[in-house]
Structure formats: structure tokens, C-alpha cells
Design an enzyme around this catalytic site. Sequence first.
Site, PDB file in Angstrom:
ATOM      1  CG  ASP A 118      -1.779   1.194   1.359  1.00 19.40           C
ATOM      2  OD1 ASP A 118      -2.685   1.349   0.525  1.00 19.40           O
ATOM      3  OD2 ASP A 118      -1.548   1.999   2.283  1.00 19.40           O
ATOM      4  CD  GLU A 172      -2.259   2.175  -3.416  1.00 16.26           C
ATOM      5  OE1 GLU A 172      -3.448   2.364  -3.669  1.00 16.26           O
ATOM      6  OE2 GLU A 172      -1.782   2.223  -2.260  1.00 16.26           O
TER       7      GLU A 172
END
Length: 698
Positions: free
Chosen positions: A338, A378
Site C-alpha cells: 500500500d 501501489e
Amino acid sequence: MTPGMWRSLGERSAVWPGRNWPLGATWSPESTNFAVHAPNATAMWLCLFDDGPGEGERRFELTERSLGISHGALPGVAPGTRYGFRADGPDEPEAGLRFDADRVLLDPYALATAGDVHTARSVVVDGSFDWSGETPMRRRWRDTVIYELHVKGFTKLHDRIPEELRGTYAGLGHPVVTEYLQDLGVSAVELLPIHQFFSEPALTARGSVNYWGYNPISYFAPDAAYSSSGDRGGQVREFKQMVKDLHAAGIEVILDVVYNHTAEAGRDGPTYSFRGLDDRGFYRRVPPGADGAYDDTYWDVTGCGNTVNTEDPLALRLILDSLRYWVTEMHVDGFRFDLMSALTRTAGPEAIRVDMACKLLVAIGQDPVLRHVKLIAEPWDTSMDGYLVGGMPPPWVEWNDQYRDTIRDYWRGQTPGMHAVATRLAGSSDLYADDGRSAYNSVNFVTAHDGFTVRDLVSYDRKHNEANGEDNRDGTDNNRSWNHGVEGETDDPAIVALRRRQAANLMATLCLSNGVPMLTAGDERGRTQRGNNNAYCQDNEISWIDWRADDAWLDVYEVTRAALRLRREHPALRQRHWFEGRPTIVGGPKDLAWLHPSGREMTSADWHDTGLHTVGMFLSGKPLRAPGPCGEQQLDSSFLAWFHAGPAEVEVLLPDNDWVANGCVVLSTDASLPIGTEVVVGTELRMGARSVVVLRES
């Protein structure tokens, strides 16, 4: 550090010296070793908690200290025992020191956590488990199909799973789930965060929770809320059994990991663990002022109040130890990071910049365990300079939001020409080919956990997040969606039929594009969040998958399943090399050719024709450019996929050629062209409005 002074001969210390590694609590039948890093602490106590009324606490001072680590071993500690630490030291917030011996702190290396945010304690765990000789699958990226899901939300409403297992790790490993995933054709599940997390105080104050889990407090402990086996170590065994069950079904397990921030939020946020042990080292601060003086202001590029400082040796060590633990002890197959950009930052005298040679990337790339697992970035954070799509180094693959935006725009009729669409279908060479990477470096998706579901993408023009309690201010306004004439659900049969066809178009396009497809759980059957595009705080039916058949878009499921089967069975649809637009054998067809509806190859002018909504993608299988594992030539069927996003029927000419004489429809979202329809080259094919038709040579 000297532990102290003996008072008399023959005396025995209640706490054995132990060792300063590994960090955390390491259980053995003889003793349990405890080691915690707190370089600026002046004293450290291990606290054991009894069960029953009053939660009796026994304290043991850890007098042994080396390299900033307090440690000691204690005999007679049983697995399942709850524990924590009390750290004493200077309370000087302006200097980044926040010690408070009155506060019990969680162990950053704890393998399990018991209790809720108010009663949380770390747990001693016996990590033994019978893996029965299991070995990693190491499935190649080009053979991978990812399915993003939430452990709880996927099974909470599933009536074929025993009620006590719904919403748990055991429920996810149940044969009902594994058989469904096998039938659909996915090869890996990507689990939304399962590290132990706590909800933000602002959410709990209004009676809500952080459903997605992007607020971690332990990077080793599987969240106990998803355990049907209790929170005294049962969650660890249950998670391992889930992984074993999924692996037995041929399904890999990828974790969505949040190493960029913690649940402790800003410097005025709650203290659970890291802040009370090494606040100054673990969290990034803004660069020093002109006078070089320390500034305690947290540097936040995550939007969550803090950013983990991966340049700090012990913070870096914790991340690497955590990753290796999940691979070697929990047998997971990879990670999706993330806000990866936040982890790549290197501090300079004036700024904290993205650095592709940062310590974390170098360490992972050199690690003999981690460099061989699936690594997904990401590639952005909340800053403008953190957007790195196309910029991550090998062996990383990336979430490709440019694929998402282009394909959404195409199917809603907002594409300024077909060039960008073709580029995304063929693997996004503009992003990945120039530095030697392959098409599989692009993780293609049209939806993810944050944003509209596919059903909502074709049913809403605007977000409807009122249930979140933030006056509909949260969530993106850049949805690139289209409601097809009515906002939200409708009984109009023509609109419903068009929406279902558009959903099938999106899913078919995703599954047949070059790269690694990622599906969001439930999209294949028409899951809706009622227009909520930021359901992070909706731990209810808005987020959970509805398994009832009466409202499911099962026609979309069948198209998705068929597309994934074609991809799985035909290497021509998942090639590892870039297409070159030239023959793979002397006198043969091009490996990839783009066709105009008139039957000719696309020209430069065609690519920029804003009125053109149709393109044919010819893929040759005779032979494939890449050799097989033993150097053999690989042969496959050739395919012609037509994508038509126009609002009216279109006639496409099947061009006469020297390589393919006839074929049949093997996938279609056009009811007038069902699977099995025979076609002959040199004839015209009439396609209905907004449809995908895939032909395979006979």
C-alpha cells in the site's frame, strides 16, 4: 548495561539473561525469550497478565540491554499468555521522546494480539504447525489471475458455509470457497489487510469501524477479528490452515500490506506500541530548519497522520523481518504494498524525495527469500511527486491505474481515439517496455476495493457516500462512470440489460488484456455498494458479498469465467514477450495486428479518429515467439477479438488471409452472436452495440 548487584550467595534471578534476538517473544518448552528495541528507554518491564477478574499483572524488569534492545528469558510461560511492556525514559515530546511507564505497550514483534483497542495485549505463541511437506507454488506472473477480496466480507453472508465460520480465515479456506474460486478461474487471492489493526478514534466516536483494515498496529499478528479459534494464538494456526487449504486448491495467497503508516496517527494520536518505544526513530519528521534544529512535526505523506521511517535501521529491520515471517512461517506467496511511494523516501537537507535506490528496495532486491516472491506496488502516495506508475524497478510489478482509466473511458464512450485503448490491451508498453520489463509488470484492473464496483460503475454517475457520515465529501469524484440514463438501481429492462452487457464488456476486456488481470471480489456476479465509492467504514451488507442468486448478474459471471478459461488454456492470450507487430516465423502472420472494421489494418489516421469506437485485435498462435521450457516451438490457436463501444450496430469484415480460413465465436457479450457461431473469412460479421466478440480459428 550492568543488570544490577547480587544481595547474597546462591541467589537466582527470576529473569534469565536471554538474548537480544530474535525480537519479540520466542517460546520454547524451557523458557520464553523476550526482546524489545527501545534505544532511549532508561528502564523496561515485561508485564504478564492473568486471566479472570481484575486481570492481575506481574512485572519483571528486563535489566539486560545491548544494542538498544532490552531482553530476558522467563521460564514457565505458556503459549496463550498475554503480555506487554512498560518503558520508562524521558517524556520530551519536543525532542521526539514520549516515554510513559504507566502505559502498557504492545510488542511490535508480537505474533498474536488479544483484546480490543482498549484491552489489547500481545500473546505468546507456539508457532508449530504441520505443513505436510508443502512447497511454494511459484506460479509465473503470466499465468496469474488475482482476485482481491476481504476476509470477512467474502463469506459473512454465505449460507453454504457453517455460521460459526462465516467471516473468518477458516471460512475462506472452506471447500465452498476454494471450489468457487477454481470454477471462476482465479489463481491467487489478494487479501485486504489482515495485520492486526485498530479503528481510528474518530470512527469509533461515531459508532463506526475501519472495515478495510488500513490502520495496522502489528506487522506480524493476523487480525484476531477474523478468527473462529479465539485470540490466544488460535488466529495464527487458523490463518496457516487457510493458506494450506487455498494452496491445496492451487490458489496462491497475496497479502495487502501497510508498512507506510500505523494506527498511532499523528503525534497527538493514541500510543499503542511504536510511539512509546522509539517514537523518534520509527516515524519520519519534517526536515530540520535552517538552523539544523530537530523539529518534532510528523512528516505525513500517507494521509493518516504519520509515515514510517524506512531509513531507520530498526524500522527497516522490522519490515524485512515481517515480510520474511509471512513467507517462511505463514507460507504466503507475495505482497501488495500500500502507498509504496511513501516507503521509498530518502531524506535530504531540504526535502524527503522518492528514491528508487532507497534502503528498502535494495534490501528486498538482495534478500534471498523476498526477491523470489510476488511483489506488487501501489506506485503512489498522497503527494504529487509520489506518482510512480511505470517507474518501479524490477522485479516489482505495479497496479496500473492508467489501464483502469483508459478502459473505463472506452466503454463509456469517452475515448479520444483508439491508440491509448490498444496500448492498454497490449500490455502498456509505453510504461514498461523502455526499461526491459514485460507486460506482466502491469497489474490491470478496472475496479479495486476503493471506488465503485463494476455494477456501480455502470449504474451511477456520482458517488453516494452519505452512509459514511462525512456529508459525501469523502471518496473520489473522478469515477469515469456512466449510469446509462438513470441514477442507481432501476426496473427498466432495457437499461438493466445494457448495464449487464457493459459490465460483461469490462470484465471480458480485463481478462483478455495482456498483463496480469486483477478482479475485485463480487464484480463477476454484480455486487453493488449502492453507489458508495469509499466503503472503508462499512462493515455491513454494503461491503459484504451477497451470495443470493436472485439479484446476481450470473450472465456476467459466465462471461468472466469463459474469458479466464480461454486465457488459462491458450498461451497465445498470455504471452511473456512484447508483441512486435511482425511475423514469428518466415512467411507467417504478424504476432499482433490491429484491424479496422473495414478489414484492413489500422492506419495512423485511424488511431486518432475520435469517431472510431471499434477495433479488432488479431493474435497469432502459429507459432508463438517464445520457445517452450525445453526450447520447443509452441503452437496455439489464433484469435481475433473485436471490441465495439459504439452505440449502434457495426459490420466488421473478417479479412481474407493466407493463415486462417474459418473459425467460431468462443466468447460474446452480443446475444445475437452466441458461442459456437461459425464464421468464414472474407465475410462480414454484424456486431450489436457495445459488445465484445472473440473468434478462435477452427
